[in-house]
Design an enzyme around this catalytic site. Sequence first.
Site, short mmCIF file in Angstrom:
data_model
loop_
_atom_site.label_atom_id
_atom_site.label_comp_id
_atom_site.label_asym_id
_atom_site.label_seq_id
_atom_site.Cartn_x
_atom_site.Cartn_y
_atom_site.Cartn_z
N CYS A 168 -2.10 6.26 10.03
CA CYS A 168 -1.16 5.27 10.38
C CYS A 168 -1.78 3.92 11.33
CB CYS A 168 -0.67 6.01 11.63
SG CYS A 168 -0.43 7.57 10.85
N GLU A 194 0.96 -0.95 -0.36
CA GLU A 194 0.07 0.30 0.21
C GLU A 194 0.87 1.00 0.29
OE1 GLU A 194 -3.51 -1.46 2.37
OE2 GLU A 194 -2.04 -2.36 2.96
#
Length: 359
Positions: A342, A99
């Site tokens: 995150c 990703e």
Amino acid sequence: MNVVDKVPNLLGFTPEQLTDHLTARGVDVPLDEARRVLAHAISLRPDSTERRRPVRASVLKAVADHTRLERLEVVERVTDPVDNFCKYLLRSPDGALTEAVRIPLHKEGCFTVCLSSQVGCAMGCAFCATGRLGLTRNLQAWEMVSAFKAVRDEAPGRVTGAVFMGQGEPFHNYDEVIQAARVLSNPCGGRIRMENITISTVGLVPQIRRYTREGHRFRLIVSLTSAVAERRRTLLPVAGRFPLTEVADAIREYALSRGERATVAWVVMGGLNTGDDEVAELKRLLSDVPLRINLIDVNESRPDGFVRASDEELSAFRDRLQVLGVPVVRRYSGGRERHAACGMLAATRFGEANSTART
Ligand code: SF4
């Protein structure tokens, strides 16, 4: 190399390395022509109006004979409707999924790209969905450059930064990450200023020391998250291998060698790592080091029970940190709605994200 590829990928070269590579195979290519080859392959966007300087056919043939040019395939891209973070799911030629995230910056029309350094991660941080995947393999430098290029080529503006904060611990794949950063900072590569390339580590002491010795000019962030040894070991299992005092020494060496502040990241978890004990230990360990502290809210969509601190708790923590006399900045961790934030990267398609991130 991890993947079956005896012939190196063009995207992993700087111009000097490309000329050396071709010279070693009996082909002399002037540096300027190597620069043009790489500019066409990496630095020029498809929609660029910059003049494409020609390359001789013999050089193109030599490059085709001695390098290959595969790219990551974009499987999916989803944009968070709240903050415009855009998560890319990318597939390597061997089928590995990884990703990258396009992050809008405060400056209108400018973006940074969050890159993965590994497929999965071996560090097992307690608050991170990637950590639950385990490590599949390291990414090679060209794969990181290809991911950057895939995101940059579609960005509705300028990409001015890159951060190695996606899947993986960058310093667990040190050589390939440094090589990718070299290519990204090259004028014929990503054209990103070195100081706008950030490498984040969870605290691998030998690699922090190596990085300091080698004197790279990229930005380094060490994720501390807790200064209380036992708590840090629970949150970041790698802390069992590298005691906090050693991490602190490595941060000190880094700051001294650069003559500037060292940045530490702190993933803030409500009711857990915002107390007086944390500030006291941080002071004991690092009060002699010029620091900058980045506070990052933990993301909550996970089964581990970690919750974000309330605004009151966070601001009380910030007040307590004032005793250190260092800048404390709250960093926005966006893309939550699309699992792009995150600690939420788990190599899933958007529709699968909830279920997989919760296994
Ligand atoms: Fe790996 Fe970073 Fe997640 Fe820790 S926070 S498990 S180092 S990806």
